[in-house]
Design a protein around this motif. Structure first.
Motif, PDB file in Angstrom:
ATOM      1  N   SER A   6      23.947   5.131 -56.920  1.00 46.75           N
ATOM      2  CA  SER A   6      23.676   3.967 -56.802  1.00 46.75           C
ATOM      3  C   SER A   6      24.452   3.229 -57.856  1.00 46.75           C
ATOM      4  O   SER A   6      25.326   1.865 -57.139  1.00 46.75           O
ATOM      5  CB  SER A   6      22.463   3.587 -57.949  1.00 46.75           C
ATOM      6  OG  SER A   6      22.265   1.837 -57.830  1.00 46.75           O
ATOM      7  N   SER A  10      27.155   0.367 -56.014  1.00 51.20           N
ATOM      8  CA  SER A  10      27.779  -0.834 -56.592  1.00 51.20           C
ATOM      9  C   SER A  10      29.271  -1.848 -56.733  1.00 51.20           C
ATOM     10  O   SER A  10      29.910  -2.387 -57.101  1.00 51.20           O
ATOM     11  CB  SER A  10      27.028  -1.238 -58.340  1.00 51.20           C
ATOM     12  OG  SER A  10      25.182  -1.322 -57.483  1.00 51.20           O
ATOM     13  N   THR A  81      15.610  -7.199 -44.635  1.00 50.79           N
ATOM     14  CA  THR A  81      16.544  -5.808 -45.239  1.00 50.79           C
ATOM     15  C   THR A  81      16.699  -6.069 -43.458  1.00 50.79           C
ATOM     16  O   THR A  81      18.222  -5.087 -43.857  1.00 50.79           O
ATOM     17  CB  THR A  81      15.469  -4.823 -45.846  1.00 50.79           C
ATOM     18  OG1 THR A  81      14.885  -5.048 -47.029  1.00 50.79           O
ATOM     19  CG2 THR A  81      16.188  -3.563 -45.947  1.00 50.79           C
ATOM     20  N   HIS A  84      19.731  -8.162 -42.900  1.00 49.35           N
ATOM     21  CA  HIS A  84      20.724  -7.807 -43.166  1.00 49.35           C
ATOM     22  C   HIS A  84      21.515  -7.152 -43.224  1.00 49.35           C
ATOM     23  O   HIS A  84      22.971  -7.061 -43.637  1.00 49.35           O
ATOM     24  CB  HIS A  84      19.617  -7.870 -44.884  1.00 49.35           C
ATOM     25  CG  HIS A  84      20.360  -8.569 -46.206  1.00 49.35           C
ATOM     26  ND1 HIS A  84      21.477  -9.358 -46.349  1.00 49.35           N
ATOM     27  CD2 HIS A  84      21.122  -7.463 -47.260  1.00 49.35           C
ATOM     28  CE1 HIS A  84      22.289  -9.460 -47.017  1.00 49.35           C
ATOM     29  NE2 HIS A  84      22.074  -8.096 -47.652  1.00 49.35           N
ATOM     30  N   PHE A 170      22.322   0.852 -49.999  1.00 50.16           N
ATOM     31  CA  PHE A 170      22.935  -0.309 -50.439  1.00 50.16           C
ATOM     32  C   PHE A 170      21.893  -1.430 -49.858  1.00 50.16           C
ATOM     33  O   PHE A 170      21.815  -2.219 -51.332  1.00 50.16           O
ATOM     34  CB  PHE A 170      24.549  -0.859 -50.214  1.00 50.16           C
ATOM     35  CG  PHE A 170      24.936  -1.590 -51.033  1.00 50.16           C
ATOM     36  CD1 PHE A 170      24.722  -1.430 -52.460  1.00 50.16           C
ATOM     37  CD2 PHE A 170      24.735  -3.220 -50.440  1.00 50.16           C
ATOM     38  CE1 PHE A 170      25.151  -2.782 -53.685  1.00 50.16           C
ATOM     39  CE2 PHE A 170      24.802  -4.426 -51.521  1.00 50.16           C
ATOM     40  CZ  PHE A 170      25.699  -4.304 -52.779  1.00 50.16           C
ATOM     41  N   VAL A 171      21.380  -1.270 -48.952  1.00 45.05           N
ATOM     42  CA  VAL A 171      20.938  -2.788 -48.676  1.00 45.05           C
ATOM     43  C   VAL A 171      19.538  -3.079 -49.082  1.00 45.05           C
ATOM     44  O   VAL A 171      18.632  -3.379 -49.283  1.00 45.05           O
ATOM     45  CB  VAL A 171      20.777  -2.751 -46.898  1.00 45.05           C
ATOM     46  CG1 VAL A 171      19.683  -4.539 -46.237  1.00 45.05           C
ATOM     47  CG2 VAL A 171      22.366  -4.133 -46.562  1.00 45.05           C
ATOM     48  N   GLN A 173      18.769  -0.891 -51.329  1.00 44.50           N
ATOM     49  CA  GLN A 173      18.215  -1.065 -53.526  1.00 44.50           C
ATOM     50  C   GLN A 173      18.704  -2.255 -53.255  1.00 44.50           C
ATOM     51  O   GLN A 173      17.853  -2.712 -54.229  1.00 44.50           O
ATOM     52  CB  GLN A 173      19.148   0.091 -53.447  1.00 44.50           C
ATOM     53  CG  GLN A 173      19.198   1.450 -53.475  1.00 44.50           C
ATOM     54  CD  GLN A 173      20.335   2.216 -54.051  1.00 44.50           C
ATOM     55  OE1 GLN A 173      21.078   2.269 -54.219  1.00 44.50           O
ATOM     56  NE2 GLN A 173      20.021   3.819 -53.797  1.00 44.50           N
ATOM     57  N   GLU A 174      19.526  -3.227 -52.842  1.00 47.33           N
ATOM     58  CA  GLU A 174      19.716  -4.216 -52.793  1.00 47.33           C
ATOM     59  C   GLU A 174      18.076  -5.351 -53.038  1.00 47.33           C
ATOM     60  O   GLU A 174      18.098  -5.936 -53.658  1.00 47.33           O
ATOM     61  CB  GLU A 174      20.868  -5.033 -52.328  1.00 47.33           C
ATOM     62  CG  GLU A 174      21.281  -6.297 -52.809  1.00 47.33           C
ATOM     63  CD  GLU A 174      22.285  -7.496 -51.852  1.00 47.33           C
ATOM     64  OE1 GLU A 174      22.891  -7.860 -52.343  1.00 47.33           O
ATOM     65  OE2 GLU A 174      22.124  -6.455 -50.350  1.00 47.33           O
ATOM     66  N   SER A 177      16.051  -4.524 -55.311  1.00 42.82           N
ATOM     67  CA  SER A 177      15.838  -5.166 -56.759  1.00 42.82           C
ATOM     68  C   SER A 177      15.975  -6.235 -56.679  1.00 42.82           C
ATOM     69  O   SER A 177      15.296  -7.084 -57.746  1.00 42.82           O
ATOM     70  CB  SER A 177      17.688  -4.734 -57.113  1.00 42.82           C
ATOM     71  OG  SER A 177      18.047  -5.502 -56.618  1.00 42.82           O
ATOM     72  N   THR A 178      15.956  -7.201 -56.057  1.00 39.77           N
ATOM     73  CA  THR A 178      15.674  -8.743 -56.081  1.00 39.77           C
ATOM     74  C   THR A 178      14.136  -8.585 -55.626  1.00 39.77           C
ATOM     75  O   THR A 178      13.768 -10.027 -56.461  1.00 39.77           O
ATOM     76  CB  THR A 178      16.174  -9.267 -54.406  1.00 39.77           C
ATOM     77  OG1 THR A 178      17.642  -8.874 -54.758  1.00 39.77           O
ATOM     78  CG2 THR A 178      16.014 -10.838 -54.471  1.00 39.77           C
TER      79      THR A 178
END
Length: 279
Positions: A6, A10, A81, A84, A170-171, A173-174, A177-178
């Motif tokens: 992760s 990032s 997602t 995205h 990444f998308v 997990q992003e 977290s949002t």
């Protein structure tokens, strides 16, 4: 290991949060025959137009087990997602935040390679988002992914966002977290620190002093808190065999505490539905 991956992702994106494009690669790491198999499915006209479509039916079958408001939340997060990821392959599409960043380079990349890269990335995004939001869907989605040769182990790679599995990871997990603080109390921690119940009702006072009080059923029709003008009562149900239950609530806080996507609070409050017709 997962934390290290992760952090690596990032860091990979930290210097790419600009209009610079990312050169797509990584498909050479697929197992022998998988690339050609996916290419045949996409370009023969015999397979699905989008690789993730066969995942939809088994995912929806698990999704609809949730209560209706929660279905809407999960479907919105999941659809956003996948979009995205897909937007990163389009020359002008903005991402879900309205930004024009981290787009894939498309001008000097073979068209069929780019399409396969997108198909794999969106399928992995669909899968990873689905099993994150609705864990019960995993045993139903794994066989579909394996059919295409796209094993879940791809998501454990430490490859960066230039690979389909790197961007998918990444998308997802992003987004996770949002939405963790989107006001739905999906983990139950807004109500209790221990013995948490997902989507349970809660009371809270915001930084601006505006608060929300948990709904409390009063069988004398005297509602409390935010609900004193909303005479809602629990529905009694039976299994037909002598077992009776009453549903206390289904996310009664949603209209007060949850985050809006695609519209501001003023616009939302200005929209009303017509009342029922009077005889």
């Amino acid at each position: 290991m997962k934390l290290a991956i992760s952090l690596l992702l990032s860091a990979s994106f930290a210097h790419l949060a600009s209009s610079e494009c990312i050169t797509p690669n990584g498909l050479d790491k697929l197992e022998t025959g998988v690339y050609e198999g996916i290419k045949g499915a996409l370009f023969s006209g015999e397979g699905p137009p989008y690789l993730f479509l066969p995942l939809a039916e088994p995912f929806i079958a698990q999704l609809i087990k949730a209560e209706t408001p929660i279905q809407f939340r999960l479907a919105q997060i999941h659809g956003s997602t996948v979009y995205h990821t897909a937007a990163k392959y389009h020359p002008t599409a903005l991402d879900i935040w309205g930004n024009d960043v981290n787009r894939y380079c498309i001008d000097h990349v073979n068209e069929s390679y780019l399409r396969i890269h997108e198909a794999v990335a969106t399928a992995l995004t669909f899968y990873y988002s689905a099993v994150t939001l609705v864990p019960s869907s995993k045993p139903y989605l794994d066989p579909v992914m394996n059919m295409f040769g796209l094993h879940a182990s791809l998501l454990e790679s430490n490859d960066g966002p230039s690979s389909p599995w790197g961007i998918a990871r990444f998308v997802v997990q992003e987004m996770a977290s949002t939405v963790i603080n989107d006001g739905w109390n999906a983990d139950g921690k807004l109500a209790n620190d221990f013995n948490t119940l997902p989507y349970s009702d809660f009371s809270i006072v915001g930084a601006n002093g505006v608060g929300y009080s948990a709904y409390k059923v009063d069988y004398n029709l005297k509602q409390t808190g935010n609900y004193k003008f909303w005479p809602w009562q629990p529905l009694e149900e039976s299994d037909g065999l002598g077992y009776f239950t009453k549903q206390e609530h289904v996310t009664p806080f949603a209209g007060f505490t949850t985050r809006l996507y695609g519209m501001d609070r003023e616009f939302y409050n200005a929209v009303t539905a017509p009342g029922p017709p009077r005889e």
